[in-house]
Design a protein around this motif. Structure first.
Motif, PDB file in Angstrom:
ATOM      1  N   PHE A   1       0.881  -1.295   0.025  1.00 42.38           N
ATOM      2  CA  PHE A   1      -0.010   0.032  -0.040  1.00 42.38           C
ATOM      3  C   PHE A   1       0.856   1.309   0.212  1.00 42.38           C
ATOM      4  O   PHE A   1       0.385   2.339   0.006  1.00 42.38           O
ATOM      5  N   ASP A   2       2.102   1.206   0.101  1.00 47.35           N
ATOM      6  CA  ASP A   2       3.054   2.382   0.075  1.00 47.35           C
ATOM      7  C   ASP A   2       4.500   1.942  -0.353  1.00 47.35           C
ATOM      8  O   ASP A   2       5.569   2.157   0.235  1.00 47.35           O
TER       9      ASP A   2
ATOM     10  N   GLU B   1      -8.608   1.062  -5.228  1.00 48.00           N
ATOM     11  CA  GLU B   1      -9.254   1.134  -3.795  1.00 48.00           C
ATOM     12  C   GLU B   1      -9.804   2.480  -3.634  1.00 48.00           C
ATOM     13  O   GLU B   1      -9.347   3.353  -4.033  1.00 48.00           O
ATOM     14  N   TYR B   2     -11.054   2.317  -3.182  1.00 50.30           N
ATOM     15  CA  TYR B   2     -12.054   3.708  -3.261  1.00 50.30           C
ATOM     16  C   TYR B   2     -11.707   4.622  -4.521  1.00 50.30           C
ATOM     17  O   TYR B   2     -11.492   5.692  -4.376  1.00 50.30           O
ATOM     18  N   THR B   3     -12.071   4.003  -5.583  1.00 47.29           N
ATOM     19  CA  THR B   3     -11.756   4.526  -6.726  1.00 47.29           C
ATOM     20  C   THR B   3     -12.897   4.384  -7.778  1.00 47.29           C
ATOM     21  O   THR B   3     -12.901   3.511  -8.649  1.00 47.29           O
TER      22      THR B   3
ATOM     23  N   LEU C   1      -1.183   1.161  -9.100  1.00 50.06           N
ATOM     24  CA  LEU C   1      -1.848   1.482  -7.881  1.00 50.06           C
ATOM     25  C   LEU C   1      -2.646   2.707  -7.738  1.00 50.06           C
ATOM     26  O   LEU C   1      -1.894   3.575  -7.992  1.00 50.06           O
TER      27      LEU C   1
ATOM     28  N   ARG D   1       1.914   4.950  -9.439  1.00 50.30           N
ATOM     29  CA  ARG D   1       1.009   5.056  -8.312  1.00 50.30           C
ATOM     30  C   ARG D   1       0.067   6.393  -8.359  1.00 50.30           C
ATOM     31  O   ARG D   1       0.978   7.348  -8.340  1.00 50.30           O
TER      32      ARG D   1
ATOM     33  N   TYR E   1      -4.334  -2.456  -9.092  1.00 53.62           N
ATOM     34  CA  TYR E   1      -5.052  -2.509  -7.918  1.00 53.62           C
ATOM     35  C   TYR E   1      -5.585  -1.275  -7.756  1.00 53.62           C
ATOM     36  O   TYR E   1      -5.068  -0.181  -7.544  1.00 53.62           O
TER      37      TYR E   1
ATOM     38  N   SER F   1     -15.013   0.023  -4.480  1.00 52.18           N
ATOM     39  CA  SER F   1     -15.365   1.054  -5.546  1.00 52.18           C
ATOM     40  C   SER F   1     -16.768   0.702  -6.150  1.00 52.18           C
ATOM     41  O   SER F   1     -17.226  -0.535  -6.083  1.00 52.18           O
TER      42      SER F   1
ATOM     43  N   GLU G   1      -2.647   8.931  -6.368  1.00 51.84           N
ATOM     44  CA  GLU G   1      -3.306   9.105  -5.124  1.00 51.84           C
ATOM     45  C   GLU G   1      -4.107  10.358  -5.484  1.00 51.84           C
ATOM     46  O   GLU G   1      -3.515  11.439  -5.893  1.00 51.84           O
TER      47      GLU G   1
ATOM     48  N   TYR H   1      -5.522   4.833  -5.600  1.00 56.62           N
ATOM     49  CA  TYR H   1      -6.369   5.021  -4.496  1.00 56.62           C
ATOM     50  C   TYR H   1      -6.974   6.614  -4.173  1.00 56.62           C
ATOM     51  O   TYR H   1      -6.234   7.671  -4.694  1.00 56.62           O
ATOM     52  N   ARG H   2      -8.386   6.256  -4.095  1.00 55.91           N
ATOM     53  CA  ARG H   2      -9.294   7.657  -3.929  1.00 55.91           C
ATOM     54  C   ARG H   2      -8.903   8.473  -5.174  1.00 55.91           C
ATOM     55  O   ARG H   2      -8.552   9.719  -4.933  1.00 55.91           O
TER      56      ARG H   2
END
Length: 377
Positions: free
Chosen positions: A60-61, A137-139, A113, A89, A135, A162, A91, A115-116
């Motif tokens: 995740f990071d 997430e919350y997208t 990756l 990545r 991957y 999502s 964000e 995210y949001r």
């Protein structure tokens, strides 16, 4: 306009809104942190080769070849990324697009990756060798279109938490587990090819904890399990082709219940067409085509009591093609038990028999997969 040439050392940080970067033939190298950072709206980068990044491969990071943060409407096009834990990545970068990139990973973090970042689009790219190819997430409202996703350690693509996501026209092949869409709603998985996911716990696609999601016009071929529905409500499974899988469609439960419409699909050359391991499942099975259906206008049962028993006694997989079991299933298909009548297709279309699925590897996969399903909870 910024033109990059030759060999450059990163990290390179770009924070000018609307900046256009042309980098045909340029290489940006990095060993610390993210190699290229974009943190302003509307930046466009084309044709850059990115080599290396910092060492962090935390799922995740992770350190990324290209990192977008606060990069609304940005575009990455025609990039090549190698030697980085994560290729791209994103964000808090709504509407960003990743188009036509090529990247190979190191098996520990996602290739792309997000995210949001509502409305992100990953299109026409080739990703291989990551933990997950893509991957999210919350997208919500994302688009995963026309990508080649090969040889990832876990999932080809993985969508979490999502809604309104469209996954269309992708090829997933030879990944460690398959692909997954989980704990979202109103998503669409259309016109993809899920092929050759044949490890013991592999499946073409897992739909888990979804609501109102549609799986349409996909090809599931030569997988241990083609499609798994788990704890999902109101799923539409329509106009897909299931060819030469161990189990074509499995409906199972972990904590919740399932409901699904299974309509206008083609089942051909599978060891098992349907396995329902959820006594409370509400599955409407109607108007599908089967190579096991009789050539008479009578209902067809695409499962058997042996298939249900198999879910609870996975070691019986070794007997799946034995003469006794085949005779049992053949008789039961003509006179199904009351418990199974709810799964009978009232309007089946018969198909010619296709060559049998490769029995030995699929039986071993079924055995391993069934054991895993049994003992995972």
């Amino acid at each position: 306009m910024l033109r990059l040439q030759g060999d450059l050392q990163g990290p390179l940080v770009l924070n000018t809104p609307g900046l256009q970067v042309e980098a045909q033939g340029a290489t940006l190298r990095g060993t610390q942190g993210h190699t290229l950072v974009l943190n302003a709206p509307g930046i466009r980068v084309r044709g850059l080769r990115v080599v290396g990044a910092g060492p962090s491969s935390d799922f995740f990071d992770p350190h990324a070849g290209v990192y977008l943060e606060g990069c609304e409407g940005c575009l990455l096009e025609g990039l090549e990324v190698e030697g980085a834990p994560t290729a791209v990545r994103l964000e808090n970068s709504p509407g960003a697009k990743v188009r036509g990139i090529k990247a190979r990973g190191m098996g520990e973090a996602p290739g792309v990756l997000a995210y949001r970042s509502p409305g992100v689009q990953v299109e026409g790219s080739e990703l291989s060798g990551f933990m997950d190819g893509i991957y999210l997430e919350y997208t919500p409202e994302a688009r995963i279109l026309e990508n080649r996703l090969l040889d990832h350690a876990r999932y080809a693509w993985h969508v979490m938490l999502s809604w309104g996501v469209e996954v269309r026209g992708n090829l997933s092949f030879g990944n460690g587990v398959g692909s997954a869409i989980m704990h979202g709603a109103e998503n669409r998985v259309v016109g993809n090819r899920f092929l050759g996911e044949r490890a013991p716990i592999a499946y073409g696609l897992l739909v888990q904890g979804e609501r109102g999601t549609a799986v349409e016009a996909n090809l599931f071929g030569e997988n241990t399990i083609g499609l798994v529905l788990m704890d999902s409500q109101g799923v539409l499974v329509r106009a897909n082709r299931f060819e030469e899988n161990g189990t074509a469609l499995r409906i199972t439960r972990e904590r919740g219940e399932n409901s699904a419409q299974v309509m206008a699909n083609v089942f051909q050359g599978n060891l098992y067409d349907l396995l329902v391991d959820d006594p409370k499942a509400k599955a409407e099975v109607v108007g599908n085509a089967y190579d096991r259906a009789p050539g008479l206008p009578v209902p067809h049962l695409p499962t058997s009591s042996f298939a249900l028993l198999l879910a609870r006694q996975p070691e019986l997989s070794l007997f799946a093609l034995s003469p006794g079991v085949l005779l049992w299933e053949g008789a039961e298909a003509q006179v199904p038990g009351l418990r199974l009548l709810a799964l009978a297709d009232p309007r089946p279309t018969p198909l010619p028999r296709k060559r049998a699925a490769p029995a030995a590897p699929l039986l071993l996969g079924l055995l391993g997969g069934a054991l895993w399903w049994r003992w995972r909870v």
